[in-house]
Scaffold this motif. Structure first.
Motif, short mmCIF file in Angstrom:
data_model
loop_
_atom_site.label_atom_id
_atom_site.label_comp_id
_atom_site.label_asym_id
_atom_site.label_seq_id
_atom_site.Cartn_x
_atom_site.Cartn_y
_atom_site.Cartn_z
N CYS A 63 6.73 -2.72 3.93
CA CYS A 63 5.51 -3.13 4.30
C CYS A 63 4.90 -4.50 3.67
O CYS A 63 5.21 -4.79 2.45
N CYS A 114 -1.42 -1.55 -2.99
CA CYS A 114 -1.58 -1.90 -1.52
C CYS A 114 -2.83 -2.85 -1.25
O CYS A 114 -3.93 -2.58 -1.41
N CYS A 162 2.89 4.96 7.91
CA CYS A 162 1.41 4.54 7.50
C CYS A 162 1.13 3.99 8.87
O CYS A 162 1.61 3.02 9.41
S1 SF4 Z 1 -0.15 2.37 2.40
FE1 SF4 Z 1 0.27 1.39 4.45
S2 SF4 Z 1 -0.64 -0.50 4.31
FE2 SF4 Z 1 -0.40 0.22 2.24
S3 SF4 Z 1 1.44 -0.72 1.52
FE3 SF4 Z 1 1.72 1.36 2.24
S4 SF4 Z 1 2.31 1.18 4.28
FE4 SF4 Z 1 1.68 -0.80 3.71
#
Ligand code: SF4
Length: 210
Positions: free
Chosen positions: A163, A180, A196
């Motif tokens: 991500c 994140c 996610c």
């Molecule tokens: S929680 Fe969701 S938005 Fe955050 S890094 Fe992981 S996949 Fe990406």
């Protein structure tokens, strides 16, 4: 001679594959039994499950095709069948009426939950593991899924490690070393996500590094 040869057992990777296959087989036969009773095919279940995982329970046909690793006509055909069963419905987007979105209906959400009742069963089995074992399993699963993605064997999973918002080992805190950027919060391995809704794909190089 390796220890596994001495004891007459298969090598560790082989036994891991056998274990994973047994879980996969159990999942398949349970899903097939439920699908058979409900008259919903495997691909139809995947569409319902995917739509259920989305924040607004809707997606374009091309997104669904990409997610399922099938061609556009195949996805369209599955969606048409689901629409006939009133499990999804197609609506034009209000902001841009050239775009058609496939929405899950209440009946579709219920059907997806019933035929796909594995998460609760698996969650109960997983709770038999200690917290440390759960974190170890999650980390190993992330690596396995990522390796299969790189080989092109499974579609892109919406995981932290691939991500754009993921910043691995951005903090000195051993329990919560990652960050994140979307949620602007630190987190640890146990909170790594595999599906996610806020996921944004990053470059292959960056994902490989993560
Ligand atoms: S929680 Fe969701 S938005 Fe955050 S890094 Fe992981 S996949 Fe990406």
């Amino acid at each position: 001679m390796t220890p596994s040869m001495k004891t007459g057992q298969d090598a560790l990777p082989d036994r891991l594959v056998t274990g994973l296959s047994k879980i996969g087989l159990a999942m398949k036969s349970r899903t097939w039994r439920r699908q058979g009773r409900r008259g919903v095919g495997p691909l139809q279940v995947q569409v319902l499950t995917f739509l259920r995982s989305r924040r607004n329970q809707a997606a374009t046909v091309s997104t669904i095709a990409r997610e399922l690793s099938v061609k556009l006509p195949t996805a369209s055909e599955v969606i048409r069948t689901l629409e006939e069963k009133r499990l999804v419905r197609r609506l034009r987007r209000e902001v841009d009426n050239r775009i058609v979105m496939v929405h899950l209906t209440a009946k579709g959400a219920k059907a997806g939950r019933v035929v796909n009742g594995w998460p609760e069963v698996l969650a109960a089995a997983t709770q038999q593991l200690s917290t440390q074992e759960q974190v170890g399993l999650l980390t190993a699963l992330v690596k396995l899924i990522r390796a299969l993605q790189v080989q092109g064997e499974i579609p892109v999973a919406r995981m932290c490690v691939s991500c754009e918002h993921f910043r691995p080992h951005a903090h000195p805190d051993e329990d919560q070393p990652h960050h994140c950027e979307f949620f602007n919060t630190p987190f640890g391995d146990r909170a790594l996500r595999l599906d996610c809704p806020e996921y944004v794909a990053t470059s292959a190089t960056r994902a490989q590094k993560a």
